[in-house]
Design a protein around this motif. Structure first.
Motif, PDB file in Angstrom:
ATOM      1  N   GLN A 123       0.835  -1.195   0.000  1.00  0.00           N
ATOM      2  CA  GLN A 123       0.000   0.000   0.000  1.00  0.00           C
ATOM      3  C   GLN A 123       0.875   1.252   0.000  1.00  0.00           C
ATOM      4  OE1 GLN A 123      -3.604  -0.373  -0.115  1.00  0.00           O
ATOM      5  NE2 GLN A 123      -2.689  -2.346  -0.667  1.00  0.00           N
ATOM      6  N   ARG A 127      -4.322   3.905   4.483  1.00  0.00           N
ATOM      7  CA  ARG A 127      -5.775   3.823   4.480  1.00  0.00           C
ATOM      8  C   ARG A 127      -6.340   4.109   5.884  1.00  0.00           C
ATOM      9  NH1 ARG A 127      -6.648  -1.168   4.309  1.00  0.00           N
ATOM     10  NH2 ARG A 127      -4.463  -1.822   4.433  1.00  0.00           N
ATOM     11  N   HIS A 130      -5.806   1.357   8.224  1.00  0.00           N
ATOM     12  CA  HIS A 130      -4.420   0.898   8.284  1.00  0.00           C
ATOM     13  C   HIS A 130      -3.844   1.146   9.678  1.00  0.00           C
ATOM     14  CE1 HIS A 130      -0.769   0.227   5.433  1.00  0.00           C
ATOM     15  NE2 HIS A 130      -0.708  -0.539   6.511  1.00  0.00           N
TER      16      HIS A 130
END
Length: 211
Positions: A123, A127, A130
């Motif tokens: 990633q 996010r 996350h």
């Protein structure tokens, strides 16, 4: 789904063919190998469906080539060097089963514990869900899913008694993770700052060449 169906077809064809022409030890090793492949990839797909609401398969062209080479080595040695293959399997197949089970359990434990924090793709953006996971198996091993996969993959070759593919799989796994992990860890450092650096300092990967 198509890949899983193909693997199942190959499995039953292999069982029929090898059950006719090779020793029971070779047939058993092939059976366990194919079951390990089916279980590994089907559970990876199901977990990704449950956690991320979308199914993903951990398949790539290099991986498929490597597994194909493993089956080629196994087949050639079974037909041309039957007694040699039987001796090798008697020495290393049990170790292979142990490695496959250990690697499978470690990887699945890592995925289940991390939940949405675990993704197959690196990633590049943080996010909302996350989080830096430092509990459970992550308390003892940094990147336990990678270590688990490495042990599992190399273990499949011990299971098949593939003395050529054992070092080949190990080399390819190390090369892949030695390139992937630094990239991922630089991103984690940018996401979590000092929290990440403290965790990295005290938690090893147990992967050679990756402190």
């Amino acid at each position: 789904i198509i890949i899983i169906i193909i693997i199942i077809i190959i499995f039953f064809f292999s069982m029929f063919w090898y059950g006719m022409v090779v020793s029971s030890s070779s047939s058993m090793s092939l059976t366990i190998f194919m079951l390990a492949l089916i279980f590994f990839h089907s559970t990876e797909y199901l977990l990704s469906r449950v956690v991320h609401a979308r199914g993903e398969l951990l398949l790539s062209f290099p991986y498929l080539v490597a597994m194909s080479l493993a089956l080629v080595e196994f087949t050639v040695e079974c037909f041309l060097f039957t007694s040699y293959k039987k001796r090798v399997l008697s020495l290393v197949s049990t170790l292979g089963i142990t490695m496959v089970l250990f690697g499978e359990l470690m990887r699945k434990a890592a995925i289940i514990h991390a939940q949405k924090a675990f993704t197959l793709q690196v990633q590049t953006r943080k996010r909302q869900e996350h989080a830096l996971i430092t509990t459970g198996i992550y308390r003892y091993v940094r990147h336990p899913a990678y270590l688990g996969w490495t042990v599992w993959a190399v273990g499949t070759q011990f299971l098949l008694g593939n003395l050529i593919c054992i070092p080949l799989f190990y080399h390819l796994a190390m090369k892949f993770f030695q390139e992937r992990i630094p990239v991922e860890e630089n991103l984690l450092a940018s996401f979590f700052g000092e929290q990440w650096h403290a965790y990295r300092k005290k938690t090893p990967t147990y992967l050679p060449g990756i402190p």
